[in-house]
Scaffold this motif. Structure first.
Motif, short mmCIF file in Angstrom:
data_model
loop_
_atom_site.label_atom_id
_atom_site.label_comp_id
_atom_site.label_asym_id
_atom_site.label_seq_id
_atom_site.Cartn_x
_atom_site.Cartn_y
_atom_site.Cartn_z
N ILE A 98 0.87 -1.34 0.03
CA ILE A 98 0.13 0.02 0.08
C ILE A 98 1.11 1.31 -0.03
O ILE A 98 0.55 2.23 -0.65
N LYS A 99 2.05 1.30 0.95
CA LYS A 99 2.92 2.37 0.73
C LYS A 99 3.60 2.71 -0.47
O LYS A 99 3.82 3.67 -0.91
N LYS A 100 3.83 1.52 -1.15
CA LYS A 100 4.75 1.75 -2.50
C LYS A 100 3.69 2.14 -3.74
O LYS A 100 4.22 2.98 -4.43
N TYR A 101 2.49 1.61 -3.62
CA TYR A 101 1.61 2.01 -5.04
C TYR A 101 0.39 3.05 -4.44
O TYR A 101 -0.12 3.64 -5.50
N GLN A 102 0.24 3.30 -3.26
CA GLN A 102 -0.44 4.16 -2.66
C GLN A 102 -2.10 3.95 -3.73
O GLN A 102 -2.35 5.17 -4.18
N PRO A 103 -2.54 2.84 -3.86
CA PRO A 103 -3.98 2.81 -4.38
C PRO A 103 -5.07 3.57 -3.54
O PRO A 103 -5.16 3.57 -2.45
N GLY A 104 -6.07 3.79 -4.58
CA GLY A 104 -7.40 4.01 -3.67
C GLY A 104 -8.18 3.03 -3.57
O GLY A 104 -8.04 2.05 -4.32
N ILE A 105 -8.63 2.65 -2.39
CA ILE A 105 -9.13 1.32 -1.86
C ILE A 105 -10.57 1.70 -1.59
O ILE A 105 -11.07 2.66 -0.92
N ALA B 38 -10.52 -6.26 -8.63
CA ALA B 38 -11.62 -6.82 -7.51
C ALA B 38 -10.99 -8.07 -6.99
O ALA B 38 -10.80 -9.08 -7.84
N SER B 39 -11.21 -8.58 -5.85
CA SER B 39 -10.92 -9.86 -5.35
C SER B 39 -11.96 -10.90 -5.87
O SER B 39 -13.06 -10.77 -5.92
N SER B 40 -11.35 -11.90 -6.51
CA SER B 40 -12.19 -12.93 -7.14
C SER B 40 -12.61 -14.15 -6.11
O SER B 40 -13.84 -14.63 -6.47
N LEU B 41 -12.13 -14.15 -4.88
CA LEU B 41 -12.69 -15.19 -3.94
C LEU B 41 -13.15 -14.14 -2.71
O LEU B 41 -12.55 -13.11 -2.57
N SER B 42 -13.57 -14.79 -1.64
CA SER B 42 -13.88 -14.28 -0.30
C SER B 42 -12.75 -14.39 0.70
O SER B 42 -12.76 -15.50 1.29
N PHE B 43 -11.96 -13.45 0.45
CA PHE B 43 -10.72 -13.55 1.49
C PHE B 43 -11.13 -12.44 2.76
O PHE B 43 -10.58 -11.34 2.46
N ASN B 44 -11.57 -12.97 3.70
CA ASN B 44 -12.26 -11.89 4.70
C ASN B 44 -11.61 -12.26 5.87
O ASN B 44 -12.38 -12.09 6.85
N ASP B 45 -10.33 -12.67 6.02
CA ASP B 45 -9.82 -12.87 7.45
C ASP B 45 -8.35 -12.28 7.43
O ASP B 45 -7.97 -11.74 6.64
N GLU B 46 -7.73 -12.54 8.58
CA GLU B 46 -6.33 -12.02 8.45
C GLU B 46 -5.39 -12.42 7.71
O GLU B 46 -4.10 -11.94 7.57
N PHE B 47 -5.71 -13.64 6.99
CA PHE B 47 -4.83 -14.11 5.82
C PHE B 47 -5.16 -13.49 4.66
O PHE B 47 -4.48 -13.26 3.57
N GLY B 48 -6.58 -13.33 4.32
CA GLY B 48 -7.00 -13.01 3.06
C GLY B 48 -7.01 -11.84 2.77
O GLY B 48 -6.70 -11.35 1.59
N VAL B 49 -7.21 -10.86 3.52
CA VAL B 49 -7.05 -9.49 3.35
C VAL B 49 -5.63 -8.98 2.85
O VAL B 49 -5.35 -8.43 1.67
N PRO B 50 -4.58 -9.41 3.65
CA PRO B 50 -3.39 -9.10 3.07
C PRO B 50 -2.93 -9.61 1.42
O PRO B 50 -2.30 -9.09 0.74
N LEU B 51 -3.55 -10.95 1.50
CA LEU B 51 -3.36 -11.49 0.22
C LEU B 51 -4.17 -10.81 -0.95
O LEU B 51 -3.68 -10.62 -2.09
N THR B 52 -5.24 -10.13 -0.62
CA THR B 52 -5.95 -9.62 -1.66
C THR B 52 -5.22 -8.31 -1.82
O THR B 52 -5.32 -7.91 -2.99
N ILE B 53 -4.70 -7.84 -0.95
CA ILE B 53 -4.03 -6.28 -1.18
C ILE B 53 -2.86 -6.56 -2.00
O ILE B 53 -2.60 -5.76 -3.15
N MET B 54 -2.05 -7.51 -1.73
CA MET B 54 -0.72 -7.93 -2.54
C MET B 54 -1.01 -8.33 -3.86
O MET B 54 -0.35 -8.26 -4.63
N LEU B 55 -1.95 -9.23 -4.03
CA LEU B 55 -2.32 -9.68 -5.46
C LEU B 55 -3.63 -10.44 -5.48
O LEU B 55 -4.46 -10.57 -4.33
#
Length: 99
Positions: free
Chosen positions: A21-28, A56-73
């Motif tokens: 997020i710091k590197k790319y500064q996307p709108g979220i 947009a995320s293609s799967l439901s990543f709604n936990d402490e593992f999924g949110v960072p994975l969605t942000i990164m890729l």
């Protein structure tokens, strides 16, 4: 031992997501609530993709593992199957946590 690795994995994923997020500064845009999140996510994605570069995320990543994975890729479901087979045999618990 398992809890130690889980905590470390959470810390690493959180750090990598923050760095992304710091590197790319996307709108979220985050959609929350109890009903209609997937439909709303798809509607927002459909509207914005014609005027901006969005994803947009293609799967439901709604936990402490999924949110960072969605942000990164964003991994398509067919890619998840390929990645999950690459885990070493001793890391089955990681595979279960992430996929």
């Amino acid at each position: 031992m398992k809890n130690f690795f889980i905590r470390q994995l959470k810390i690493i994923l959180r750090y990598l997501a923050i760095a992304t997020i710091k590197k790319y500064q996307p709108g979220i845009i985050a959609v929350t609530g109890t009903v209609g999140k997937t439909s709303t996510k798809e509607a927002v994605y459909t509207l914005l993709r014609s005027i901006r570069r969005v994803r947009a995320s293609s799967l439901s990543f709604n936990d402490e593992f999924g949110v960072p994975l969605t942000i990164m890729l964003d991994w398509p479901e067919d890619k998840l199957k390929i990645v999950s087979r690459e885990f070493p045999a001793g890391a089955n618990f990681l595979k279960k946590l992430i996929f």
